[in-house]
Design a protein around this motif. Structure first.
Motif, mmCIF file in Angstrom:
data_model
loop_
_atom_site.group_PDB
_atom_site.id
_atom_site.type_symbol
_atom_site.label_atom_id
_atom_site.label_comp_id
_atom_site.label_asym_id
_atom_site.label_seq_id
_atom_site.Cartn_x
_atom_site.Cartn_y
_atom_site.Cartn_z
ATOM 1 N N HIS A 146 -2.488 -1.017 -11.833
ATOM 2 C CA HIS A 146 -2.029 -2.163 -12.533
ATOM 3 C C HIS A 146 -1.054 -3.207 -12.308
ATOM 4 O O HIS A 146 -0.953 -4.610 -12.266
ATOM 5 C CB HIS A 146 -2.139 -1.839 -14.188
ATOM 6 N N LEU A 147 0.306 -2.485 -11.935
ATOM 7 C CA LEU A 147 1.499 -3.001 -11.638
ATOM 8 C C LEU A 147 1.323 -3.504 -10.223
ATOM 9 O O LEU A 147 1.893 -4.656 -9.757
ATOM 10 C CB LEU A 147 2.593 -2.012 -11.682
ATOM 11 N N ARG A 150 -0.656 -6.950 -10.343
ATOM 12 C CA ARG A 150 0.152 -8.002 -10.929
ATOM 13 C C ARG A 150 1.448 -8.095 -10.215
ATOM 14 O O ARG A 150 2.017 -9.074 -10.646
ATOM 15 C CB ARG A 150 0.627 -7.732 -12.560
ATOM 16 N N ALA A 151 1.411 -7.702 -9.022
ATOM 17 C CA ALA A 151 2.618 -8.122 -8.066
ATOM 18 C C ALA A 151 3.893 -7.300 -8.728
ATOM 19 O O ALA A 151 5.161 -7.663 -8.539
ATOM 20 C CB ALA A 151 2.871 -9.170 -7.828
ATOM 21 N N GLY A 152 3.676 -6.541 -9.562
ATOM 22 C CA GLY A 152 4.947 -5.549 -10.249
ATOM 23 C C GLY A 152 5.820 -6.392 -11.132
ATOM 24 O O GLY A 152 6.706 -6.167 -11.891
ATOM 25 N N ALA A 153 5.098 -7.592 -11.745
ATOM 26 C CA ALA A 153 6.084 -8.367 -12.683
ATOM 27 C C ALA A 153 5.088 -8.476 -13.615
ATOM 28 O O ALA A 153 4.274 -9.452 -13.630
ATOM 29 C CB ALA A 153 6.123 -9.807 -11.986
ATOM 30 N N LEU A 154 5.236 -7.783 -14.798
ATOM 31 C CA LEU A 154 4.537 -7.982 -16.060
ATOM 32 C C LEU A 154 5.181 -8.868 -17.125
ATOM 33 O O LEU A 154 6.456 -8.515 -17.000
ATOM 34 C CB LEU A 154 4.098 -6.600 -16.620
ATOM 35 N N CYS A 247 12.555 6.426 -16.993
ATOM 36 C CA CYS A 247 12.338 6.304 -15.615
ATOM 37 C C CYS A 247 11.076 5.321 -15.502
ATOM 38 O O CYS A 247 11.246 4.619 -14.720
ATOM 39 C CB CYS A 247 11.973 7.791 -15.102
ATOM 40 N N LEU A 248 10.049 5.538 -16.429
ATOM 41 C CA LEU A 248 8.906 4.672 -16.144
ATOM 42 C C LEU A 248 9.294 3.202 -16.670
ATOM 43 O O LEU A 248 8.998 2.422 -16.006
ATOM 44 C CB LEU A 248 7.983 5.234 -17.492
ATOM 45 N N VAL A 252 8.713 0.126 -14.168
ATOM 46 C CA VAL A 252 7.881 -1.105 -14.384
ATOM 47 C C VAL A 252 8.538 -2.427 -14.018
ATOM 48 O O VAL A 252 7.937 -3.338 -13.558
ATOM 49 C CB VAL A 252 7.589 -1.050 -15.943
ATOM 50 N N PHE A 253 9.947 -2.471 -14.460
ATOM 51 C CA PHE A 253 10.591 -3.643 -14.111
ATOM 52 C C PHE A 253 11.232 -3.707 -12.571
ATOM 53 O O PHE A 253 11.152 -4.930 -12.172
ATOM 54 C CB PHE A 253 12.083 -3.791 -15.218
ATOM 55 N N ASN A 254 11.318 -2.769 -12.059
ATOM 56 C CA ASN A 254 12.145 -2.771 -10.733
ATOM 57 C C ASN A 254 11.232 -2.203 -9.563
ATOM 58 O O ASN A 254 11.716 -2.129 -8.310
ATOM 59 C CB ASN A 254 13.494 -2.059 -10.654
ATOM 60 N N GLY A 255 10.166 -1.730 -9.908
ATOM 61 C CA GLY A 255 9.236 -1.035 -8.847
ATOM 62 C C GLY A 255 9.510 0.428 -8.583
ATOM 63 O O GLY A 255 9.887 0.896 -9.589
ATOM 64 N N PRO A 256 8.876 0.995 -7.611
ATOM 65 C CA PRO A 256 8.877 2.343 -7.586
ATOM 66 C C PRO A 256 10.205 2.932 -7.491
ATOM 67 O O PRO A 256 11.084 2.595 -7.003
ATOM 68 C CB PRO A 256 8.190 2.613 -6.112
#
Length: 786
Positions: A146-147, A150-154, A247-248, A252-256
């Motif tokens: 899902h991330l 959405r290109a990692g930007a929710l 960590c999650l 979510v905000f900064n990528g892996p």
């Protein structure tokens, strides 16, 4: 005897799609990037919250961990065989996996069956054999996929609601005395509405027990610092899950997350979330809050979860237990907030909640506006399956406020209603609004007909609807409702059948033109203009323009101005029809009903009849047309033409029996003359020897004048023509005298006419009595003659 066993996979009520392996953690795409460097250092400079201020220096970066081992499950897309409902299937191959992984898969299946919570992955069905294990759940997508999609930007509101759901799920586990031990992107799933669900229950264990063994290998970024050390704090069993939650949030905000050292750098974390994030990744387990405490802190005013999106979701989940006033206030403002919400959320979360509220009758009329707005994202087949039955049920409700709202919101859902449903299930309920005692419902029902009329069948449109509109136009006590009925009739006029248009429109608008309510008369003028193309030239001249000309002297100036403009448009239409290259068509016999000539034939017949009558009066070539084999019905001849045709020759004697057989009542009724053609059917050819009017020898003074019937008294004046004055010219003899020129004789003429009529009546009764003597005694009801 052979025994055959059936394959349980074949009997499984779900079809499995192509396998899709659960995504694995990716390595850092940029190995040379310093994970400890803040991507946006200027964000903290002004606020004085520089993360590098109290950070211990790291001389050497930590080595990158190895990727996590492959998961025990493969994610498959499937659907239910009976209904086609989409599902997700977690598949585990028993023969290909290690025994410890199979044991973990069976433990996850057991936990998933027993743990039922709205924020835990929903269990649907399962199949366990010696070859495979299938677990059917609601359709979901892994959070990591899902991330990526959405290109990692929710958006922050979506992340806030997802974090709220994860904290509720972890709090539920803590309340049950369980610890997850495996929280991460692979254990969180996203459903079709965008809500986060907690899965990955392979390592769930009681809080007092040590965590289950894991696959040996180097430390991973999601492992808490105290894992595997003697300082493991059993008094705070949730501490490890809270570390993994931090960590999650970072990922979510900064990528892996490449390594644990990157947690010191906030990156793109929202400022409202930074203090709570620091508590989650604290080195001491006792400093980390439990899920319930963190959820309470995040919901404080001004905190990260204090947003409109989260508040809307929370109210929707509790809408059934809210007070009526609170529900009404919430639903009134929900329609304006839906534009800022994701389409998937409106379709799969808001719409089902609103439909449930309507079904149980706990929402009232305020639910309609957000309901129809949220249902716009549905495809027409799905709309007709989910929303149309609710609309049909609402139209049958006796709640007046609900019915008015339904009619007001009609434009939002009329395009999705099938015509069969409108005619059979909706229009009968809507038509009851024409008879309602509440004027607001009657008015709104009239306005709704503009949208419903294109979907109505011919019987409902040309029959039932017109009867209701005609009754409102003629009998309703409210002037605005009569006005709106005229406006509605003018707008739906082009939808009516040709025969109905000619029969209904002009009389209805003529009736509205006599309405005492000035806007209703103005509506009649505009209705004539709106149906300009529905009238033939004959109707324009005979039925439309007389009504409009009467409104040209209306007391209201706005009505007069509109009437003049519309009169000019109809005159232009008549002039264009008159100057057409082919001219006006010749008169035809009565056309067949519904034929191609239908309306135009009757109109052209009337126009041509007037033209030939004018030529006859002017003495032109049309004065004596030859009789046709099958002549059409003649037009009503003018009195001058009748007198000219029936003027007797001086030398021929009068036939007395002809007057006895005439019906004198029809002579005094101009309409009867027009229908009977002068009492003799089709006009007969003039007798031999008849001369034109120009060659006629005009009588001198003292002689009877045959044209005296054209005087002001009509046909009755011909019985007693007044002698012309001595020395009068021929024009003065043939022209009737004005009343002011003979004032001494004016009072005597009515008495003379009455005496003459009485004398004619007695003569006629005497002749009839002489011709047919009564036989036997008089019967009851017979009138005795004098």
């Amino acid at each position: 005897m052979w025994l055959f066993s059936r394959d349980p996979v074949r009997d499984f009520p779900f079809e499995l799609g192509p396998p899709e392996t659960l995504p694995q953690p990716d390595r850092d795409p940029d190995p040379d990037r310093d994970p400890d460097r803040d991507p946006d250092p200027d964000r903290h400079r002004d606020s004085g919250t520089d993360p590098h201020r109290h950070r211990h220096p790291q001389p050497e970066p930590e080595p990158e961990p190895e990727p996590e081992p492959p998961a025990a499950w493969r994610l498959l897309r499937g659907r239910r065989k009976a209904t086609g409902e989409p599902v997700s299937v977690l598949a585990h191959d028993v023969r290909a996996e290690a025994p410890e992984r199979t044991q973990a898969a069976r433990a996850a299946l057991k936990r998933l069956k027993t743990l039922r919570h709205p924020n835990v992955l929903a269990y649907v069905d399962a199949l366990e054999t010696d070859k495979c294990i299938y677990v059917v759940t609601e359709p979901v997508t892994p959070l990591r996929l899902h991330l990526r999609g959405r290109a990692g930007a929710l958006p922050e509101p979506e992340v806030a609601w997802g974090l709220h759901q994860l904290l509720k799920a972890l709090g539920f586990l803590a309340g049950c005395g369980l610890v997850h031990h495996a929280l991460g992107p692979g254990a969180v799933f996203v459903d079709r509405a965008g809500e986060w669900k907690l899965g990955g229950l392979e390592r769930v264990a009681p809080a007092g027990d040590p965590p289950p063994p894991r696959t040996p290998g180097p430390p991973r970024p999601y492992d808490p610092p105290e894992l595997g050390t003697a300082s493991h704090d059993r008094a705070h069993p949730w501490a490890g899950d809270m570390w993994r939650l931090g960590c999650l949030i970072w990922e979510v905000f900064n990528g892996p997350l490449p390594r644990a050292g990157a947690l010191r750098c906030f990156g793109k974390l929202p400022a409202a979330l930074v203090p709570h994030y620091c508590e989650l990744v604290a080195a001491e387990p006792a400093a980390r809050p439990d899920p319930a405490q963190l959820l309470q802190r995040l919901r404080r005013p001004g905190a990260f979860l204090d947003c409109d999106f989260v508040a809307t979701n929370l109210f929707l989940e509790e809408i059934q237990i809210k007070e009526a006033a609170e529900r009404h206030e919430f639903l009134q403002g929900l329609g304006g907030r839906l534009d800022a919400f994701p389409a998937a959320f409106c379709r799969h979360k808001v719409l089902p909640q609103l439909l449930t509220a309507v079904e149980f009758g706990s929402a009232g009329a305020a639910v309609l506006a957000p309901l129809f707005k949220a249902s716009r994202v549905l495809e027409p087949p799905e709309y007709q399956e989910r929303v149309v039955p609710v609309i049909v049920k609402l139209f049958s409700s006796p709640d007046r406020a609900l019915r008015i709202r339904l009619l007001q919101q009609l434009e939002n859902y009329i395009e999705f209603l099938p015509e069969a449903t409108v005619n059979a299930q909706i229009f009968p309920h809507v038509a009851l609004g024409f008879l309602d005692t509440n004027p607001a419902i009657r008015e709104q029902t009239v306005k709704a007909m503009l949208l419903l009329a294109p979907k109505l069948s011919a019987p409902n449109l040309n029959g039932e609807l017109l009867r209701h509109l005609g009754r409102l136009q003629a009998q309703d006590a409210q002037g605005p409702i009569r006005c709106n009925a005229t406006v509605c009739l003018g707008k739906i006029g082009p939808l009516l059948s040709p025969a109905t248009r000619r029969r209904v429109l002009a009389p209805a608008f003529a009736r509205a033109a006599r309405d005492p309510f000035a806007p209703a008369r103005a509506a009649a003028v505009l209705a004539f203009a709106a149906t300009h193309g529905c009238y033939s030239p004959g109707d324009c001249a005979a039925r439309v323009l007389p009504v409009l000309c009467g409104l040209a002297v209306d007391p209201d100036k706005s009505v007069r101005d509109q009437a003049f403009r519309v009169i000019r448009s109809f005159l232009d239409k008549l002039e264009a029809a008159s100057e057409a290259p082919g001219g006006l068509p010749a008169p035809e016999a009565a056309p067949e009903p519904g034929g191609a000539a239908g309306l135009g034939a009757a109109v052209t017949w009337a126009v041509t009849g007037v033209s030939s009558l004018t030529a006859k009066l002017m003495g032109g070539p049309g004065a004596a047309p030859p009789p046709a084999p099958e002549p059409p019905p003649p037009a009503a001849p003018a009195p001058a033409a009748i007198a000219a045709q029936e003027a007797p020759e001086p030398e021929e004697p009068e036939e007395p029996e002809r007057w006895d057989e005439d019906d004198w009542g029809s002579l005094e009724d101009p309409d009867a003359w027009a229908q009977s053609g002068g009492g003799s059917g089709a006009p007969a050819a003039p007798p031999a020897g008849t001369r034109p009017a120009s060659d006629y020898e005009w009588p001198q003074a003292g002689e009877p004048d045959p044209f005296a019937a054209l005087g002001p008294g009509g046909a009755e004046d011909a019985w007693a023509p007044l002698p012309p004055p001595a020395g009068a010219t021929r024009a003065q003899q043939t022209r009737p005298e004005r009343p002011e020129q003979q004032p001494e004789q004016q009072p005597e003429r009515p008495e003379q006419r009455r005496e003459q009529r009485e004398q004619r009546r007695r003569e006629l009764e005497a002749r009839r009595a002489a011709r047919k003597p009564p036989r036997g005694p008089l019967k009851l009801g017979a009138r005795k003659l004098d």
